[in-house]
Design a protein around this motif. Sequence first.
Motif, PDB file in Angstrom:
ATOM      1  N   THR A 105      37.276  39.759  30.320  1.00 49.57           N
ATOM      2  CA  THR A 105      37.720  41.088  29.899  1.00 49.57           C
ATOM      3  C   THR A 105      38.079  41.104  28.414  1.00 49.57           C
ATOM      4  N   LEU A 106      38.238  42.325  27.879  1.00 54.80           N
ATOM      5  CA  LEU A 106      38.560  42.502  26.472  1.00 54.80           C
ATOM      6  C   LEU A 106      39.595  43.606  26.300  1.00 54.80           C
ATOM      7  N   ASP A 107      40.261  43.591  25.169  1.00 58.75           N
ATOM      8  CA  ASP A 107      41.129  44.681  24.717  1.00 58.75           C
ATOM      9  C   ASP A 107      42.138  45.118  25.784  1.00 58.75           C
ATOM     10  N   ASP A 109      41.902  46.054  28.916  1.00 62.23           N
ATOM     11  CA  ASP A 109      41.777  45.419  30.230  1.00 62.23           C
ATOM     12  C   ASP A 109      42.366  44.013  30.205  1.00 62.23           C
ATOM     13  N   ARG A 110      42.138  43.309  29.122  1.00 65.11           N
ATOM     14  CA  ARG A 110      42.669  41.944  29.021  1.00 65.11           C
ATOM     15  C   ARG A 110      44.190  41.947  28.925  1.00 65.11           C
ATOM     16  N   ARG A 111      44.760  42.944  28.239  1.00 65.52           N
ATOM     17  CA  ARG A 111      46.221  43.022  28.129  1.00 65.52           C
ATOM     18  C   ARG A 111      46.858  43.327  29.472  1.00 65.52           C
ATOM     19  N   VAL A 112      46.296  44.294  30.178  1.00 62.53           N
ATOM     20  CA  VAL A 112      46.829  44.616  31.507  1.00 62.53           C
ATOM     21  C   VAL A 112      46.662  43.417  32.438  1.00 62.53           C
ATOM     22  N   GLY A 113      45.534  42.749  32.334  1.00 61.57           N
ATOM     23  CA  GLY A 113      45.298  41.579  33.171  1.00 61.57           C
ATOM     24  C   GLY A 113      46.275  40.457  32.895  1.00 61.57           C
ATOM     25  N   LEU A 114      46.676  40.322  31.650  1.00 58.30           N
ATOM     26  CA  LEU A 114      47.658  39.289  31.305  1.00 58.30           C
ATOM     27  C   LEU A 114      48.998  39.564  31.985  1.00 58.30           C
ATOM     28  N   VAL A 115      49.446  40.811  31.954  1.00 62.69           N
ATOM     29  CA  VAL A 115      50.700  41.178  32.604  1.00 62.69           C
ATOM     30  C   VAL A 115      50.561  41.045  34.121  1.00 62.69           C
ATOM     31  N   HIS A 116      49.397  41.417  34.631  1.00 60.95           N
ATOM     32  CA  HIS A 116      49.100  41.247  36.062  1.00 60.95           C
ATOM     33  C   HIS A 116      49.255  39.784  36.464  1.00 60.95           C
ATOM     34  N   ALA A 117      48.701  38.872  35.659  1.00 59.20           N
ATOM     35  CA  ALA A 117      48.794  37.441  35.957  1.00 59.20           C
ATOM     36  C   ALA A 117      50.227  36.940  35.822  1.00 59.20           C
ATOM     37  N   ALA A 118      50.945  37.447  34.822  1.00 59.30           N
ATOM     38  CA  ALA A 118      52.330  37.018  34.629  1.00 59.30           C
ATOM     39  C   ALA A 118      53.203  37.432  35.812  1.00 59.30           C
ATOM     40  N   ALA A 119      53.009  38.660  36.290  1.00 54.46           N
ATOM     41  CA  ALA A 119      53.777  39.127  37.443  1.00 54.46           C
ATOM     42  C   ALA A 119      53.444  38.306  38.685  1.00 54.46           C
ATOM     43  N   ASN A 120      52.178  37.950  38.844  1.00 55.67           N
ATOM     44  CA  ASN A 120      51.782  37.106  39.973  1.00 55.67           C
ATOM     45  C   ASN A 120      52.422  35.726  39.886  1.00 55.67           C
ATOM     46  N   THR A 121      52.501  35.200  38.668  1.00 51.34           N
ATOM     47  CA  THR A 121      53.109  33.886  38.477  1.00 51.34           C
ATOM     48  C   THR A 121      54.586  33.904  38.846  1.00 51.34           C
ATOM     49  N   VAL A 122      55.287  34.960  38.437  1.00 49.42           N
ATOM     50  CA  VAL A 122      56.696  35.094  38.789  1.00 49.42           C
ATOM     51  C   VAL A 122      56.846  35.232  40.306  1.00 49.42           C
ATOM     52  N   ALA A 123      55.976  36.046  40.918  1.00 50.43           N
ATOM     53  CA  ALA A 123      56.038  36.224  42.371  1.00 50.43           C
ATOM     54  C   ALA A 123      55.811  34.901  43.088  1.00 50.43           C
ATOM     55  N   LEU A 124      54.845  34.132  42.628  1.00 50.24           N
ATOM     56  CA  LEU A 124      54.570  32.829  43.235  1.00 50.24           C
ATOM     57  C   LEU A 124      55.777  31.912  43.101  1.00 50.24           C
ATOM     58  N   GLY A 125      56.393  31.895  41.916  1.00 49.70           N
ATOM     59  CA  GLY A 125      57.566  31.056  41.712  1.00 49.70           C
ATOM     60  C   GLY A 125      58.715  31.439  42.632  1.00 49.70           C
ATOM     61  N   SER A 164      40.676  47.314  38.938  1.00 53.76           N
ATOM     62  CA  SER A 164      39.486  47.375  39.783  1.00 53.76           C
ATOM     63  C   SER A 164      38.966  48.787  39.971  1.00 53.76           C
ATOM     64  N   PHE A 165      39.874  49.716  40.298  1.00 52.61           N
ATOM     65  CA  PHE A 165      39.425  51.033  40.743  1.00 52.61           C
ATOM     66  C   PHE A 165      39.508  52.117  39.669  1.00 52.61           C
ATOM     67  N   THR A 166      40.324  51.910  38.652  1.00 49.75           N
ATOM     68  CA  THR A 166      40.377  52.874  37.551  1.00 49.75           C
ATOM     69  C   THR A 166      39.502  52.439  36.385  1.00 49.75           C
ATOM     70  N   LYS A 167      39.566  51.154  36.047  1.00 50.66           N
ATOM     71  CA  LYS A 167      38.793  50.636  34.917  1.00 50.66           C
ATOM     72  C   LYS A 167      37.450  50.052  35.334  1.00 50.66           C
ATOM     73  N   GLY A 168      37.277  49.756  36.620  1.00 56.07           N
ATOM     74  CA  GLY A 168      35.994  49.230  37.087  1.00 56.07           C
ATOM     75  C   GLY A 168      35.688  47.824  36.619  1.00 56.07           C
ATOM     76  N   VAL A 169      36.731  47.009  36.433  1.00 59.10           N
ATOM     77  CA  VAL A 169      36.515  45.638  35.985  1.00 59.10           C
ATOM     78  C   VAL A 169      35.841  44.830  37.087  1.00 59.10           C
ATOM     79  N   ASN A 170      34.745  44.176  36.741  1.00 61.71           N
ATOM     80  CA  ASN A 170      34.036  43.258  37.629  1.00 61.71           C
ATOM     81  C   ASN A 170      33.365  43.951  38.816  1.00 61.71           C
ATOM     82  N   VAL A 171      33.065  45.241  38.683  1.00 63.00           N
ATOM     83  CA  VAL A 171      32.273  45.903  39.718  1.00 63.00           C
ATOM     84  C   VAL A 171      30.797  45.824  39.319  1.00 63.00           C
ATOM     85  N   ASN A 172      29.927  45.987  40.294  1.00 66.58           N
ATOM     86  CA  ASN A 172      28.487  45.921  40.056  1.00 66.58           C
ATOM     87  C   ASN A 172      28.045  47.105  39.194  1.00 66.58           C
TER      88      ASN A 172
END
Length: 309
Positions: A105-107, A109-125, A164-172
Amino acid sequence: MSMPQKMVRRLERAEPLDKAAKPLSKLVQRAVQPRFVRNMLSGTNLGHPLHPALTDVTIGAWSMATLLDAVGGCEAEPAADLLVKTGVIAAVPTALTGMNDWSDTLDGDRRVGLVHAAANTVALGLFAASMVERARGNRFSGKALGFAGFGFMSMSAYLGGHLSFTKGVNVNRTAWQEGPEDWTPVLGENELAEGGHRTADAGGVQILLHRTDGKVYALAATCSHMGGPLPEGTFERGCVTCPWHGSTFRFKDGGIVRGPASSPQPCYETRVHDGRIEVRVPPEGIPVGPAKERHARTSRRLLARIPAT
């Protein structure tokens, strides 16, 4: 615009996040460079991205554990503990596949994805800590950590849904491309040399033509992964490699040789007739068009029943 939507828009414009996102993305791209790793994490042999399927396991396990903690009582404690463990174990491959997808991803999408991953990391911890506390018999703190983890997981799930559903990241990106069902001339035979490639319009769809070993092949010109321009890619051994993320497709059938693509490239039949190269959708692909038209007619009938306001 709702408050969550406003929050996501701010994240998309938060350029300071690039200081962490860009180097991390490059690091992940190097880690997934081997073809076996890239194909496995991308779901190349599955037919669609692997990450969404794995998220269902983690989200489902932790959600049910939280529900049992809240209303299940003492009898539900063993089941809740097992669900927390299941979610923690499933979170590892889920995170790996997610990082693989995010690295493309870029720009915004990449920023939102970074926060998405950070929140997942905290949840996992938090859920991992909850698992430890439960094993020690500290039921109250274990539940409290689980409730906190559920909060971070919910926020992350919202951001994942947005991507996934608003930005269409990684859809065909070729899902709605059909092309002509009848033989359609697109290029003069002499305009395509051996080993060369050209782009042509076929019924409103951009087609990539390539001649090798005297035979003409045709694929959709837009990469199914992230919409990259295949005509600008590299051509080797009967395959084309997308210049954006390296997805490689076979010309003979549109099959994937290397991910991150997980959807095969639309492939068209070709022939030379009266000095012109003609293409059409393969016969087995023709019913797709009428099926979509039936779906469209059904949608129109349903919309017609809605009273005007």
